[in-house]
Design a protein around this motif. Structure first.
Motif, PDB file in Angstrom:
ATOM      1  N   ALA A 171       0.854  -1.185   0.000  1.00 17.33           N
ATOM      2  CA  ALA A 171       0.000   0.000   0.000  1.00 17.33           C
ATOM      3  C   ALA A 171       0.890   1.235   0.000  1.00 17.33           C
ATOM      4  N   GLN A 172       0.692   2.107  -0.984  1.00 13.19           N
ATOM      5  CA  GLN A 172       1.541   3.292  -1.107  1.00 13.19           C
ATOM      6  C   GLN A 172       0.762   4.562  -0.792  1.00 13.19           C
ATOM      7  N   ASN A 173       1.419   5.478  -0.087  1.00 13.10           N
ATOM      8  CA  ASN A 173       0.839   6.771   0.235  1.00 13.10           C
ATOM      9  C   ASN A 173       0.974   7.743  -0.937  1.00 13.10           C
ATOM     10  N   VAL A 174       0.108   8.750  -0.938  1.00 17.26           N
ATOM     11  CA  VAL A 174       0.188   9.802  -1.949  1.00 17.26           C
ATOM     12  C   VAL A 174       1.528  10.519  -1.848  1.00 17.26           C
ATOM     13  N   LYS A 175       1.930  11.164  -2.952  1.00 17.00           N
ATOM     14  CA  LYS A 175       3.242  11.799  -3.009  1.00 17.00           C
ATOM     15  C   LYS A 175       3.188  13.321  -2.873  1.00 17.00           C
ATOM     16  N   ALA A 176       1.997  13.911  -3.045  1.00 19.57           N
ATOM     17  CA  ALA A 176       1.862  15.366  -2.995  1.00 19.57           C
ATOM     18  C   ALA A 176       1.363  15.806  -1.617  1.00 19.57           C
ATOM     19  N   PHE A 177       1.880  16.912  -1.128  1.00 19.32           N
ATOM     20  CA  PHE A 177       1.517  17.387   0.207  1.00 19.32           C
ATOM     21  C   PHE A 177       0.026  17.719   0.329  1.00 19.32           C
ATOM     22  N   PRO A 178      -0.577  18.492  -0.605  1.00 20.01           N
ATOM     23  CA  PRO A 178      -2.005  18.820  -0.441  1.00 20.01           C
ATOM     24  C   PRO A 178      -2.873  17.570  -0.374  1.00 20.01           C
ATOM     25  N   ALA A 179      -2.606  16.591  -1.235  1.00 23.23           N
ATOM     26  CA  ALA A 179      -3.402  15.360  -1.231  1.00 23.23           C
ATOM     27  C   ALA A 179      -3.205  14.592   0.076  1.00 23.23           C
ATOM     28  N   TYR A 180      -1.983  14.593   0.592  1.00 21.45           N
ATOM     29  CA  TYR A 180      -1.696  13.906   1.849  1.00 21.45           C
ATOM     30  C   TYR A 180      -2.470  14.555   2.994  1.00 21.45           C
ATOM     31  N   TYR A 181      -2.415  15.882   3.083  1.00 21.90           N
ATOM     32  CA  TYR A 181      -3.121  16.574   4.164  1.00 21.90           C
ATOM     33  C   TYR A 181      -4.623  16.357   4.065  1.00 21.90           C
ATOM     34  N   ASP A 182      -5.148  16.360   2.843  1.00 22.99           N
ATOM     35  CA  ASP A 182      -6.582  16.157   2.644  1.00 22.99           C
ATOM     36  C   ASP A 182      -7.006  14.766   3.110  1.00 22.99           C
ATOM     37  N   ARG A 183      -6.213  13.751   2.787  1.00 21.89           N
ATOM     38  CA  ARG A 183      -6.565  12.380   3.156  1.00 21.89           C
ATOM     39  C   ARG A 183      -6.491  12.196   4.672  1.00 21.89           C
ATOM     40  N   ILE A 184      -5.457  12.740   5.277  1.00 20.98           N
ATOM     41  CA  ILE A 184      -5.307  12.581   6.729  1.00 20.98           C
ATOM     42  C   ILE A 184      -6.425  13.323   7.454  1.00 20.98           C
ATOM     43  N   GLU A 185      -6.752  14.506   6.987  1.00 21.02           N
ATOM     44  CA  GLU A 185      -7.807  15.304   7.615  1.00 21.02           C
ATOM     45  C   GLU A 185      -9.143  14.577   7.551  1.00 21.02           C
ATOM     46  N   SER A 186      -9.374  13.811   6.488  1.00 21.38           N
ATOM     47  CA  SER A 186     -10.646  13.097   6.330  1.00 21.38           C
ATOM     48  C   SER A 186     -10.556  11.641   6.786  1.00 21.38           C
ATOM     49  N   ASP A 187      -9.498  11.316   7.561  1.00 20.46           N
ATOM     50  CA  ASP A 187      -9.341   9.990   8.173  1.00 20.46           C
ATOM     51  C   ASP A 187      -9.309   8.865   7.140  1.00 20.46           C
ATOM     52  N   ARG A 188      -8.566   9.089   6.045  1.00 19.14           N
ATOM     53  CA  ARG A 188      -8.450   8.072   5.001  1.00 19.14           C
ATOM     54  C   ARG A 188      -7.039   7.502   4.922  1.00 19.14           C
ATOM     55  N   LEU A 189      -6.241   7.667   5.982  1.00 20.05           N
ATOM     56  CA  LEU A 189      -4.830   7.314   5.943  1.00 20.05           C
ATOM     57  C   LEU A 189      -4.176   8.045   4.766  1.00 20.05           C
ATOM     58  N   GLY A 190      -2.990   7.655   4.381  1.00 22.18           N
ATOM     59  CA  GLY A 190      -2.356   8.317   3.239  1.00 22.18           C
ATOM     60  C   GLY A 190      -2.425   7.496   1.972  1.00 22.18           C
ATOM     61  N   THR A 191      -3.067   6.332   2.046  1.00 20.54           N
ATOM     62  CA  THR A 191      -3.027   5.351   0.961  1.00 20.54           C
ATOM     63  C   THR A 191      -3.797   5.812  -0.272  1.00 20.54           C
ATOM     64  N   TYR A 192      -3.163   5.676  -1.446  1.00 20.15           N
ATOM     65  CA  TYR A 192      -3.904   5.974  -2.676  1.00 20.15           C
ATOM     66  C   TYR A 192      -3.804   4.851  -3.705  1.00 20.15           C
ATOM     67  N   ARG A 193      -2.880   3.930  -3.521  1.00 22.56           N
ATOM     68  CA  ARG A 193      -2.813   2.799  -4.434  1.00 22.56           C
ATOM     69  C   ARG A 193      -2.045   1.669  -3.756  1.00 22.56           C
ATOM     70  N   GLY A 194      -2.100   0.495  -4.373  1.00 21.44           N
ATOM     71  CA  GLY A 194      -1.390  -0.638  -3.799  1.00 21.44           C
ATOM     72  C   GLY A 194      -1.531  -1.857  -4.687  1.00 21.44           C
ATOM     73  N   TYR A 195      -1.367  -3.018  -4.058  1.00 24.37           N
ATOM     74  CA  TYR A 195      -1.414  -4.253  -4.836  1.00 24.37           C
ATOM     75  C   TYR A 195      -1.609  -5.428  -3.886  1.00 24.37           C
ATOM     76  N   ARG A 196      -2.572  -6.317  -4.219  1.00 19.46           N
ATOM     77  CA  ARG A 196      -2.735  -7.549  -3.444  1.00 19.46           C
ATOM     78  C   ARG A 196      -2.124  -8.698  -4.231  1.00 19.46           C
ATOM     79  N   LEU A 197      -1.215  -9.427  -3.613  1.00 21.09           N
ATOM     80  CA  LEU A 197      -0.477 -10.475  -4.294  1.00 21.09           C
ATOM     81  C   LEU A 197      -1.340 -11.688  -4.598  1.00 21.09           C
ATOM     82  N   THR A 198      -1.130 -12.275  -5.751  1.00 23.86           N
ATOM     83  CA  THR A 198      -1.734 -13.556  -6.094  1.00 23.86           C
ATOM     84  C   THR A 198      -0.841 -14.670  -5.553  1.00 23.86           C
ATOM     85  N   SER A 199      -1.318 -15.896  -5.618  1.00 21.68           N
ATOM     86  CA  SER A 199      -0.498 -17.029  -5.179  1.00 21.68           C
ATOM     87  C   SER A 199       0.758 -17.140  -6.044  1.00 21.68           C
TER      88      SER A 199
END
Length: 462
Positions: free
Chosen positions: A342-370
């Motif tokens: 799970a990767q956090n956003v890279k831009a400061f405004p987007a990071y502050y917006d996500r944290i303020e709205s209790d969404r962690l910093g996550t904006y993308r990621g990947y679930r592994l297959t077998s």
């Protein structure tokens, strides 16, 4: 055991190509926004309570721009900018702590950047105390930070030690003035020596030094001087990173005069010199070549982990704490769970917006297959231990190794002919000559690398 290593420049030239560093598998370009905050929260809540944690904090601020830099960073002299970020970071710590079982012990923590030692002593103590309030740290946790000698003071080193830091990596890069001026990072040798002295004064039990080869105006004679100083400092670990000149991606690298960069052959010789010097036995201070760009004392925990088969690889490079799930905080941080990234956003405004709205910093990621888990295990075995037993893989994943990896074994046959690997019915063994090209060897098992029509931008494998 350390094996004698040498560089065949003709062989390196032939295989030296862009390729992943395999700090993860699949690599970050394959992450997708289909995996977001809710998926990350769900995976955190379902994680085993027996799995330890590793924390990574990204502290992106620097006092000036180093022209070679490839990190997500921001130059600022505004204290309010830093305070705003630290406030959001502590909120993210609270949100993440609420989503995970905090009885799980934190066995490792790393502060990277940017420049963690750009924080004031009070900020270091406050952030460290906040983390200890929210998480349970193991008594033997490895707690490290990256340090710029230009920002290191006795007070900052003391503050970090007071909240449990016991390892520090100093960014030395190169000690020659002309090189330093060309990369906008002037730091006299006396400044570096003083910083290392403070680390030892405050009982840091691990002192690392980071160097970079391939910088403008570097020559063998000049790099010898850098190695002289480094060996005199006698760090526990040394990282010798390859400079990746990608001005099309990092605009500030355009400031660097390309004519002043070492040629590809000269760059390889710089690493060859480092390998010879650091693994030699001068003054009884030989280092173990761990792999890629890492060297460690034979009695260092990194060397011991390699001997014991517990060495691991993650987004911070080689690690002694295999099995720990990484929780990353701050902009651009990448969390690494047993079955997802799970990767956090890279831009400061987007990071502050996500944290303020209790969404962690996550904006993308990947679930592994077998299949991802299988290939990740094979790649990490090779990257960390240079050897794998097929029967171990077959028993762990219930596969027929030779059948599942028939194309990979075909890929490796020319490398066997060049003396890089030994292939037997029972095992794959990376020979000493192949250790320097371990990324190329690992690429044989990368299903995405083999099938992608357009490859992401990667640095050269050596």
């Amino acid at each position: 055991m350390q094996t004698d290593l040498s560089i065949d420049l003709d062989l390196i030239r032939r295989y030296n190509q862009p390729g992943p560093r395999y700090t993860s598998y699949p690599t970050a370009p394959h992450f997708t926004d289909e995996y977001g905050t809710e998926a990350f929260r769900r995976d955190l809540s379902e994680a085993s309570s027996n799995t330890p944690l590793s924390l990574y904090l990204h502290l992106p601020f620097c006092q000036s721009l180093c022209y070679y830099c490839g990190c997500h960073m921001k130059v600022t002299q505004n204290p309010e900018t830093i305070e705003t970020y630290l406030t959001a970071l502590k909120q993210e710590i609270d949100q993440l702590a609420a989503a995970v079982d905090t009885s799980r012990p934190v066995v490792q923590m790393h502060w990277g950047g940017g420049t963690p030692t750009y924080l004031s002593p009070d900020q270091i103590r406050d952030l460290g105390a906040h983390l200890r309030h929210r998480f349970s740290f193991a008594s033997d946790a490895e707690i490290s930070l990256e340090a710029d000698p230009r920002t290191v003071t006795a007070e900052r080193m003391a503050a970090a030690a007071s909240v449990g830091f016991n390892r520090v990596s100093f960014g030395v890069q190169d000690v020659n003035r002309e090189v330093q001026e060309a990369i906008n990072r002037v730091q006299p040798i006396a400044m570096v020596e003083e910083a290392v002295g403070w680390a030892r004064e405050y009982d840091y039990n691990g002192v690392n030094v980071d160097l970079i080869y391939g910088l403008p105006h570097q020559t063998l004679d000049r790099f010898d001087r850098t190695l002289d100083v480094t060996q005199r400092l006698a760090p526990d670990r040394i990282a010798v990173y390859s400079y990746a000149h990608v001005p099309s991606i990092k605009n500030h690298q355009r400031v660097i005069d390309q004519e002043a960069l070492p040629s590809p052959d000269e760059k390889l010789r710089l690493f060859e010199r480092a390998l010879e010097r650091l693994t030699g036995s001068q003054n009884g201070r030989a280092y173990r070549f761990i792999g890629m760009d890492h060297f460690a004392r034979p009695d260092d925990p990194l060397s011991v982990a390699q001997d014991e088969g517990t060495l691991h690889r993650n987004f911070q490079g080689y690690s002694t704490r295999a099995g720990a799930e990484i929780l990353a905080l701050g902009i651009s941080g990448i969390s690494q769970l047993s079955g997802a990234y799970a990767q956090n956003v890279k831009a400061f405004p987007a990071y502050y917006d996500r944290i303020e709205s209790d969404r962690l910093g996550t904006y993308r990621g990947y679930r592994l297959t077998s299949e991802d888990r299988l290939r990740r295990h094979v790649i990490m075995q090779l990257m960390c231990h240079f050897h794998l037993q097929k029967a171990d893989i077959e028993e762990r994943f219930a596969v027929d190794f030779d059948r599942r990896f028939a194309s990979a074994l075909e890929w490796l046959k020319p490398m066997e002919g060049d003396g890089l690997v030994t292939l037997t019915p029972e095992a794959i063994h990376v020979r000493p000559e192949g250790r320097l090209l371990i990324r190329n060897i690992a690429m044989a098992f990368d299903a995405y690398w083999r099938t992608d029509e357009e490859q992401p931008v990667h640095a050269q494998t050596v």
